[in-house]
Motif scaffolding. Structure first.
Motif, PDB file in Angstrom:
ATOM      1  N   GLN A   1      28.201  39.400   5.640  1.00 44.48           N
ATOM      2  CA  GLN A   1      28.871  40.569   5.089  1.00 44.48           C
ATOM      3  C   GLN A   1      29.642  41.326   6.178  1.00 44.48           C
ATOM      4  O   GLN A   1      30.764  41.747   5.984  1.00 44.48           O
ATOM      5  CB  GLN A   1      27.814  41.493   4.492  1.00 44.48           C
ATOM      6  CG  GLN A   1      28.259  42.174   3.217  1.00 44.48           C
ATOM      7  CD  GLN A   1      27.123  42.950   2.589  1.00 44.48           C
ATOM      8  OE1 GLN A   1      26.011  42.967   3.121  1.00 44.48           O
ATOM      9  NE2 GLN A   1      27.377  43.564   1.476  1.00 44.48           N
ATOM     10  N   ARG A   2      29.016  41.439   7.368  1.00 41.45           N
ATOM     11  CA  ARG A   2      29.665  42.165   8.464  1.00 41.45           C
ATOM     12  C   ARG A   2      30.959  41.474   8.894  1.00 41.45           C
ATOM     13  O   ARG A   2      31.954  42.118   9.139  1.00 41.45           O
ATOM     14  CB  ARG A   2      28.715  42.307   9.638  1.00 41.45           C
ATOM     15  CG  ARG A   2      27.760  43.462   9.457  1.00 41.45           C
ATOM     16  CD  ARG A   2      26.575  43.370  10.362  1.00 41.45           C
ATOM     17  NE  ARG A   2      26.936  43.461  11.768  1.00 41.45           N
ATOM     18  CZ  ARG A   2      26.024  43.368  12.731  1.00 41.45           C
ATOM     19  NH1 ARG A   2      24.749  43.165  12.431  1.00 41.45           N
ATOM     20  NH2 ARG A   2      26.392  43.458  13.978  1.00 41.45           N
TER      21      ARG A   2
ATOM     22  N   ILE B   1      33.888  42.038   6.335  1.00 43.44           N
ATOM     23  CA  ILE B   1      34.512  43.356   6.379  1.00 43.44           C
ATOM     24  C   ILE B   1      35.331  43.525   7.646  1.00 43.44           C
ATOM     25  O   ILE B   1      36.415  44.077   7.651  1.00 43.44           O
ATOM     26  CB  ILE B   1      33.433  44.430   6.212  1.00 43.44           C
ATOM     27  CG1 ILE B   1      32.950  44.340   4.772  1.00 43.44           C
ATOM     28  CG2 ILE B   1      33.972  45.805   6.530  1.00 43.44           C
ATOM     29  CD1 ILE B   1      32.059  45.432   4.335  1.00 43.44           C
TER      30      ILE B   1
ATOM     31  N   ILE C   1      39.373  44.718   7.798  1.00 44.53           N
ATOM     32  CA  ILE C   1      39.953  45.794   8.602  1.00 44.53           C
ATOM     33  C   ILE C   1      41.038  45.231   9.519  1.00 44.53           C
ATOM     34  O   ILE C   1      42.131  45.755   9.601  1.00 44.53           O
ATOM     35  CB  ILE C   1      38.860  46.498   9.438  1.00 44.53           C
ATOM     36  CG1 ILE C   1      37.892  47.226   8.513  1.00 44.53           C
ATOM     37  CG2 ILE C   1      39.474  47.472  10.428  1.00 44.53           C
ATOM     38  CD1 ILE C   1      36.638  47.723   9.187  1.00 44.53           C
TER      39      ILE C   1
ATOM     40  N   CYS D   1      38.870  49.267  24.225  1.00 45.41           N
ATOM     41  CA  CYS D   1      39.130  49.107  22.781  1.00 45.41           C
ATOM     42  C   CYS D   1      40.606  48.953  22.409  1.00 45.41           C
ATOM     43  O   CYS D   1      40.927  48.133  21.535  1.00 45.41           O
ATOM     44  CB  CYS D   1      38.510  50.268  22.013  1.00 45.41           C
ATOM     45  SG  CYS D   1      36.838  50.687  22.569  1.00 45.41           S
TER      46      CYS D   1
ATOM     47  N   GLN E   1      30.977  49.964   0.663  1.00 40.43           N
ATOM     48  CA  GLN E   1      30.376  48.857   1.389  1.00 40.43           C
ATOM     49  C   GLN E   1      30.441  49.123   2.908  1.00 40.43           C
ATOM     50  O   GLN E   1      29.488  48.883   3.618  1.00 40.43           O
ATOM     51  CB  GLN E   1      31.153  47.586   1.072  1.00 40.43           C
ATOM     52  CG  GLN E   1      30.277  46.363   0.944  1.00 40.43           C
ATOM     53  CD  GLN E   1      31.085  45.165   0.466  1.00 40.43           C
ATOM     54  OE1 GLN E   1      32.286  45.275   0.229  1.00 40.43           O
ATOM     55  NE2 GLN E   1      30.431  44.043   0.334  1.00 40.43           N
ATOM     56  N   ARG E   2      31.603  49.659   3.365  1.00 38.40           N
ATOM     57  CA  ARG E   2      31.744  49.913   4.795  1.00 38.40           C
ATOM     58  C   ARG E   2      30.740  50.947   5.277  1.00 38.40           C
ATOM     59  O   ARG E   2      30.149  50.800   6.330  1.00 38.40           O
ATOM     60  CB  ARG E   2      33.160  50.367   5.120  1.00 38.40           C
ATOM     61  CG  ARG E   2      34.111  49.193   5.256  1.00 38.40           C
ATOM     62  CD  ARG E   2      35.536  49.628   5.112  1.00 38.40           C
ATOM     63  NE  ARG E   2      35.950  50.477   6.207  1.00 38.40           N
ATOM     64  CZ  ARG E   2      37.173  50.989   6.279  1.00 38.40           C
ATOM     65  NH1 ARG E   2      38.055  50.740   5.336  1.00 38.40           N
ATOM     66  NH2 ARG E   2      37.493  51.756   7.291  1.00 38.40           N
TER      67      ARG E   2
ATOM     68  N   ILE F   1      27.117  49.471   5.625  1.00 38.67           N
ATOM     69  CA  ILE F   1      26.906  48.617   6.788  1.00 38.67           C
ATOM     70  C   ILE F   1      26.893  49.437   8.063  1.00 38.67           C
ATOM     71  O   ILE F   1      26.109  49.221   8.970  1.00 38.67           O
ATOM     72  CB  ILE F   1      27.968  47.510   6.800  1.00 38.67           C
ATOM     73  CG1 ILE F   1      27.631  46.576   5.633  1.00 38.67           C
ATOM     74  CG2 ILE F   1      27.964  46.767   8.124  1.00 38.67           C
ATOM     75  CD1 ILE F   1      28.420  45.325   5.598  1.00 38.67           C
TER      76      ILE F   1
ATOM     77  N   ILE G   1      23.844  49.356  10.934  1.00 37.48           N
ATOM     78  CA  ILE G   1      23.992  49.131  12.374  1.00 37.48           C
ATOM     79  C   ILE G   1      23.422  50.312  13.141  1.00 37.48           C
ATOM     80  O   ILE G   1      22.655  50.156  14.072  1.00 37.48           O
ATOM     81  CB  ILE G   1      25.475  48.919  12.744  1.00 37.48           C
ATOM     82  CG1 ILE G   1      25.969  47.606  12.141  1.00 37.48           C
ATOM     83  CG2 ILE G   1      25.655  48.901  14.258  1.00 37.48           C
ATOM     84  CD1 ILE G   1      27.468  47.422  12.217  1.00 37.48           C
TER      85      ILE G   1
ATOM     86  N   GLY H   1      32.487  42.137  26.674  1.00 36.83           N
ATOM     87  CA  GLY H   1      33.614  42.657  25.897  1.00 36.83           C
ATOM     88  C   GLY H   1      33.298  43.939  25.141  1.00 36.83           C
ATOM     89  O   GLY H   1      34.220  44.674  24.793  1.00 36.83           O
TER      90      GLY H   1
ATOM     91  N   CYS I   1      32.326  47.734  24.321  1.00 37.69           N
ATOM     92  CA  CYS I   1      32.818  48.918  25.025  1.00 37.69           C
ATOM     93  C   CYS I   1      31.723  49.941  25.312  1.00 37.69           C
ATOM     94  O   CYS I   1      32.024  51.033  25.772  1.00 37.69           O
ATOM     95  CB  CYS I   1      33.930  49.549  24.204  1.00 37.69           C
ATOM     96  SG  CYS I   1      33.397  49.945  22.525  1.00 37.69           S
TER      97      CYS I   1
ATOM     98  N   ASN J   1      33.963  54.297  29.951  1.00 37.55           N
ATOM     99  CA  ASN J   1      34.647  54.566  28.685  1.00 37.55           C
ATOM    100  C   ASN J   1      34.244  55.985  28.288  1.00 37.55           C
ATOM    101  O   ASN J   1      33.054  56.261  28.123  1.00 37.55           O
ATOM    102  CB  ASN J   1      34.180  53.538  27.641  1.00 37.55           C
ATOM    103  CG  ASN J   1      34.863  53.676  26.297  1.00 37.55           C
ATOM    104  OD1 ASN J   1      35.188  54.779  25.860  1.00 37.55           O
ATOM    105  ND2 ASN J   1      35.080  52.554  25.641  1.00 37.55           N
TER     106      ASN J   1
ATOM    107  N   CYS K   1      33.527  55.787  23.414  1.00 31.38           N
ATOM    108  CA  CYS K   1      32.548  55.078  22.576  1.00 31.38           C
ATOM    109  C   CYS K   1      31.092  55.255  23.011  1.00 31.38           C
ATOM    110  O   CYS K   1      30.219  55.405  22.141  1.00 31.38           O
ATOM    111  CB  CYS K   1      32.895  53.606  22.507  1.00 31.38           C
ATOM    112  SG  CYS K   1      34.659  53.300  22.255  1.00 31.38           S
TER     113      CYS K   1
END
Lengths: 221, 221
Positions: A2-3, A6, A10, A124, B2-3, B6, B10, B90, B92, B121, B124
């Motif tokens: 699912q991740r 999505i 995007i 990013c 949905q976004r 999720i 996380i 990779g 951030c 950074n 983030c």
């Protein structure tokens, strides 16, 4: 799974706008560079100097990306160049849809070159295509010569690297080996064009401006 | 929708590990600070100097977060302090699960204070709790005094701000108003502890080290 799905959705929305930006830039025969660096490497100062040096030679417009404030767009406008400020309200990079909105606010028919100054972030912004012709990474000597090795992604992807604040090298105020930074960056990216400048004193601006002029001319040809 | 779902999943996985880290630090009676800044603000140099200055007073261990290389962990180990390098490949920012793995590799029973040096950074890393006691933002004067205004999030969230490379101020090599940076940061965060140091020359290290010592003592009390 699912991740992943999505994530793809995007990306593809961003890519769709990146393609639209690319199409618009081609139609207007404009060259467009996406400036990426750590916060405080001197991107805005470099742009101010560059716009002044290229007056009556290359007509430049600027899209400014910042989390907050319009300080940078106001600095650009003191040169007489048009500047559109985007505030990302916390987001760590510009998206193609934001750039699309800003492009439509610029007088594109009266420009040769558009700079996008991304949010200060060495990680990013490199992952999001904006429809630009290329990325340019700016590295201040005050940040240290280990940055290409430690943040390889953006150095590998950029068309040019501008090493800024070289005036700090002459006074011995910072420890920075230009050779090491260049060698590490070239190992990642043998085609990288490299410029050493001081946006503060104006040192080294001429080769950089000539290169930009050549880029703008090549798109018009 | 949905976004959002999720995103929550996380975050909650990160939060679960952050809570576990917090529990482990409390059990071992350790204080832990998460150092956040732009690339090249001098976090590693500050840590090297701080560890040396606090030898025989505060036993410090370090978790180093970088996208690539173990350059920073190797620099820390020259002081004799233990350092665990995390490579994010990779990503951030550091995540709580990465920090959890590193904590279990440190000799926690022989330490008073753990520093987490996050990926360079300014955006983030501030959004991901690691189970630390607080965040400390490091700002190099070479980055410019407008950074608290332009990147407010991390200045609002931090327990302390270290203004580094103040040696560059004395020579007039950079334009940076300490007053402006401090005022903007304090407007965002009136409780912010502020230190002005040069990790290069050692200037201003004493108040910073005394403050850290007080933090370590307060957790042991």
């Amino acid at each position: 799974m699912q991740r992943l799905d999505i994530g793809q959705k995007i990306l593809s929305e961003n890519e769709r706008y990146a393609q639209e930006n690319s199409r618009l830039l081609a139609e207007k025969r404009l060259v467009c560079y996406n400036l990426i660096s750590s916060p405080g490497s001197g991107k805005t100062s470099l742009l101010v100097r560059t716009i002044q040096a290229l007056t009556n030679q290359v007509r430049i417009g600027v899209i400014e990306g910042d989390i907050q404030t319009d300080l940078d767009a106001r600095r650009i406008r003191t040169t007489g160049a048009p500047a559109i400020q985007i505030n990302t309200q916390g987001a760590c990079h510009l998206s193609a849809v934001q750039v699309n909105g800003a492009l439509h606010q610029l007088p594109l028919d009266q420009l040769d070159l558009v700079f996008i100054e991304n949010v200060g972030n060495l990680v990013c912004p490199g992952a999001f295509e904006l429809g630009e012709h290329g990325k340019i990474v700016v590295l201040s000597v005050a940040e240290g010569d280990d940055k290409p090795a430690k943040y390889p992604g953006i150095f590998a992807k950029s068309r040019a690297m501008v090493i800024n604040k070289v005036d700090l090298l002459h006074s011995g105020a910072v420890d920075f080996s230009v050779d090491r930074a260049q060698q590490d960056a070239c190992r990642l990216n043998p085609q990288l064009a490299i410029f050493r400048v001081s946006a503060r004193t104006g040192e080294g601006l001429d080769p950089w401006c000539q290169w930009l002029k050549g880029q703008a001319v090549s798109v018009r040809a």
